[in-house]
Design an enzyme around this catalytic site. Structure first.
Site, PDB file in Angstrom:
ATOM      1  N   LYS A  33       0.810  -1.229   0.000  1.00  0.00           N
ATOM      2  CA  LYS A  33       0.000   0.000   0.000  1.00  0.00           C
ATOM      3  C   LYS A  33       0.837   1.270   0.000  1.00  0.00           C
ATOM      4  O   LYS A  33       0.456   2.255  -0.631  1.00  0.00           O
ATOM      5  CB  LYS A  33      -1.005  -0.010   1.150  1.00  0.00           C
ATOM      6  CG  LYS A  33      -0.393   0.039   2.524  1.00  0.00           C
ATOM      7  CD  LYS A  33      -1.465  -0.211   3.592  1.00  0.00           C
ATOM      8  CE  LYS A  33      -0.833  -0.117   4.968  1.00  0.00           C
ATOM      9  NZ  LYS A  33      -1.602  -0.776   6.013  1.00  0.00           N
ATOM     10  N   ARG A 128      -8.075  -0.783  17.013  1.00  0.00           N
ATOM     11  CA  ARG A 128      -8.419  -0.462  15.642  1.00  0.00           C
ATOM     12  C   ARG A 128      -9.458  -1.495  15.234  1.00  0.00           C
ATOM     13  O   ARG A 128     -10.421  -1.691  15.969  1.00  0.00           O
ATOM     14  CB  ARG A 128      -7.168  -0.468  14.759  1.00  0.00           C
ATOM     15  CG  ARG A 128      -7.369   0.417  13.518  1.00  0.00           C
ATOM     16  CD  ARG A 128      -6.133   0.523  12.643  1.00  0.00           C
ATOM     17  NE  ARG A 128      -5.992  -0.659  11.787  1.00  0.00           N
ATOM     18  CZ  ARG A 128      -5.179  -0.700  10.746  1.00  0.00           C
ATOM     19  NH1 ARG A 128      -4.445   0.360  10.411  1.00  0.00           N
ATOM     20  NH2 ARG A 128      -5.082  -1.790  10.008  1.00  0.00           N
TER      21      ARG A 128
HETATM   22  C1  LIG Z   1      -0.706  -1.595   6.625  1.00  0.00           C
HETATM   23  C2  LIG Z   1      -1.046  -2.859   7.266  1.00  0.00           C
HETATM   24  C3  LIG Z   1      -0.040  -3.815   7.508  1.00  0.00           C
HETATM   25  C4  LIG Z   1       1.411  -3.589   7.187  1.00  0.00           C
HETATM   26  O1  LIG Z   1       2.030  -2.790   8.149  1.00  0.00           O
HETATM   27  P1  LIG Z   1       3.602  -2.482   8.119  1.00  0.00           P
HETATM   28  O2  LIG Z   1       3.877  -1.843   9.396  1.00  0.00           O
HETATM   29  O3  LIG Z   1       3.820  -1.603   6.944  1.00  0.00           O
HETATM   30  O4  LIG Z   1       4.303  -3.780   7.950  1.00  0.00           O
HETATM   31  C5  LIG Z   1      -0.421  -5.023   8.058  1.00  0.00           C
HETATM   32  N1  LIG Z   1      -1.714  -5.275   8.377  1.00  0.00           N
HETATM   33  C6  LIG Z   1      -2.697  -4.378   8.183  1.00  0.00           C
HETATM   34  C7  LIG Z   1      -4.083  -4.704   8.556  1.00  0.00           C
HETATM   35  C8  LIG Z   1      -2.390  -3.140   7.604  1.00  0.00           C
HETATM   36  O5  LIG Z   1      -3.374  -2.255   7.411  1.00  0.00           O
END
Ligand SMILES: *Cc1c(COP(=O)(O)O)cnc(C)c1O
Length: 577
Positions: A33, A128
């Site tokens: 992302k 969250r």
């Molecule tokens: C963005 C996201 C991740 C990845 O997080 P990083 O810290 O970039 O590794 C993993 N799980 C969810 C649900 C996310 O939204």
């Protein structure tokens, strides 16, 4: 234009390092992302050993799918009811916490005749997404009751909304919930998805429970960030993304403003410290492109002072000597990276040896035997030699060749391009033709532009719109002018690729075809486009099509003239500059 330089080798290598740290026990879903679902970044993660990909936006997943990525993709953001059909169409798996969404996903999967995998998210304190532990069983029952859903696992997320850590205690609780759920339903869960990059950072000090068999990893791979300390995670490379911009002014200026002060251009009252006269530089980057707070200079002793919409002001008093025109490099935080990847004002460039094809040193001319014997062809070959390139004849293109095929019609263009295709690199396609041809076969629509079309069938038009191919009609070109149209098309085919192929059809421009009325581009316009192609230095293959079985001498000469321009011939100088 400022640019983000993306080193695909580092992304692949960081993925390998994640795999090594997890000792192969845990599947890694590479999170794309922050790179806006860039298919190149996604492929680099897969090369490095990621089991699948994960993103939070459907548009990003669509980009990856458009570019032919078939690996499992997980939707990270808990889906809304309204986007359930698209989630099912594009993703193999999604993270969920609501019964109403599960219902919507189930209906969509049923309609599409597929089974969709769901992972149920638990709220483990970060506040969250996710259900509290006591609501897991009822939610799981909802998922189990739907024949078009498969309960693939459970998961949790940490250090996002509240910074709650994925400690061993928290993760053990998650594993116990997985065991309880399996016992209750007599089933087996594929996945216990234990979190994100912060889990890796915590693994430095405590072991992860055995039962966790999947992590969703973005920032460690892309930014080598240690989620706890904010610094770099030991053993990882933080050079995958670099923002480059140019110094456009260097002058000694007082560190205090002169005059009475009000708010700056963005309504903020900035307070400056008196440091006397300082050497200041202006970099061609502004708030329009980038949140300056998210930048960190990669040069020692360069400080960011402030930014206006188009200017970033840096203090270079204590730094090495810079000159106007020098490139300055910056590291980006997560937000800045996303912004840079999305900004149309920021170019994207690729780096990394493993992922970048060698620059061509030879032209391989592939044509029918009688064409090779033509006087015009001999003159063309002499012209290429003059440009300082070697010329080879027929045979199969090798890595350092720029193949030039000369063919009578439009047939077999894709098969020819396939023979030159290097699997590891992504290539663009600039198709210059009055008719868009077999648009449905374009492998990488995100990196394709069709230029100067004059007609399209309903099927062709649908394929162009549906697959998001950039198509510039003669009308579009007349409207914006050839220079702008050429810039747009070349940006499209080079932005996310390592080079592109040019297809030039004889019907498109003056002097190549039999029917002069058909030709949309004038001689000047087509030459200007070809000069732009040369200037990009990213041309990797050419197909000259539609010249017929026995082209007239003048038509062939004109066509070769265009190709020489594309290869770098200028009217006044034999060599490309
Ligand atoms: C963005 C996201 C991740 C990845 O997080 P990083 O810290 O970039 O590794 C993993 N799980 C969810 C649900 C996310 O939204």
């Amino acid at each position: 234009m400022p640019s983000v330089v993306i080193d695909l080798d580092i992304i692949a290598e960081n993925t390998r390092r994640v795999m090594a740290r997890l000792e192969g026990r845990v599947a890694v879903f590479g999170v794309t992302k922050a790179a806006c679902g860039s298919p190149l970044v996604a492929r680099a993660m897969l090369r490095g050993g990621a089991a699948g990909l994960a993103d939070s936006r459907l548009d990003n997943v669509q980009r990856m799918r458009n570019s032919g990525i078939t690996a499992p993709v997980m939707m990270l953001r808990i889906p809304s009811v309204s986007e359930a059909p698209e989630v099912v169409r594009l993703c193999d798996m999604s993270l969920n916490s609501e019964a109403a969404v599960l219902d919507a996903l189930a209906r969509a999967a049923e309609e599409q005749g597929v089974v969709h995998d769901v992972i149920l998210m638990l709220e483990m304190g970060d506040r969250r997404e996710g259900v509290p532990p006591e609501e897991l069983i009822p939610l799981a029952a909802t998922a189990m009751a739907e024949p078009s859903l498969r309960l693939a696992g459970i998961g949790a997320n940490f250090m996002c909304a509240s910074g709650v850590m994925p400690t061993r205690g928290k993760l053990e609780k998650l594993c116990n919930l997985a065991d309880a759920l399996e016992q209750r339903f007599g089933t087996r869960l594929d996945w216990v998805s234990g979190g994100n990059s912060s889990n890796l950072a915590l693994m430095e000090t405590e072991a992860m429970p055995e039962r966790i068999n999947m992590l969703r990893i973005g920032s460690t791979i892309l930014r080598a960030e240690n989620s706890f300390t904010g610094g770099t995670l030991a053993g990882f490379d933080d050079g995958a993304f670099t923002l480059e911009a140019e110094l456009v002014e260097i002058k000694a200026k007082h560190s205090l403003p002169d005059g009475e002060t009000g708010p700056d251009a963005f309504g903020n009252r900035v307070v400056f410290e008196d440091r006397g006269v300082r050497l200041r530089g202006i970099v061609n980057l502004g708030r329009v492109d980038m949140r300056p707070e998210g930048l960190k200079p990669r040069h020692r002793h360069v400080e960011i002072v402030t930014a206006s919409s188009d200017h970033l002001i840096v203090d270079i008093t204590a730094a090495k000597k810079f000159a106007v025109g020098d490139t300055m490099r910056f590291e980006m935080d997560y937000g800045a990276l996303v912004q840079a990847m999305l900004s149309p004002y920021v170019d994207k460039k690729l780096a990394g040896r493993e992922s970048i094809a060698p620059r061509p040193s030879a032209v391989r001319l592939i044509a029918a035997p009688d064409l090779h014997d033509r006087e015009e062809t001999r003159a063309f070959v002499a012209g290429i030699l003059n440009l300082g390139m070697e010329v080879k004849r027929d045979g199969s293109p090798e890595a350092a060749d720029l193949p030039v095929w000369v063919i009578p019609g439009r047939e077999a263009i894709f098969d020819l391009l396939d023979t030159a295709d290097n699997e590891a690199v992504e290539s663009g396609l600039l198709w210059v033709d009055s008719d868009p041809g077999e648009v449905g076969r374009i492998a990488n629509p995100e990196a394709a532009a069709i230029f100067a079309i004059q007609r399209a069938s309903r099927e062709q038009a649908t394929a162009i719109a549906g697959r998001g191919i950039l198509a510039l009609t003669m009308e579009d070109i007349d409207l914006v002018g050839i220079r702008e149209a050429a810039r747009k098309a070349i940006q499209r085919v080079t932005q996310t690729t390592d080079g592109f192929a040019l297809v030039l059809h004889a019907s498109v421009a003056r002097g190549m075809g039999e029917d002069v009325r058909e030709a949309g581009l004038s001689y000047r316009e087509c030459s200007a486009l070809m000069e732009r192609v040369a200037a990009s230095q990213e041309l990797r293959a050419i197909v000259l099509s539609g010249i017929g079985e026995n082209p007239a001498a003048a038509a062939l000469e004109t066509a070769y003239g265009y190709l020489l321009s594309a290869l770098g011939k200028r009217i006044l100088s034999g060599r490309p500059d």
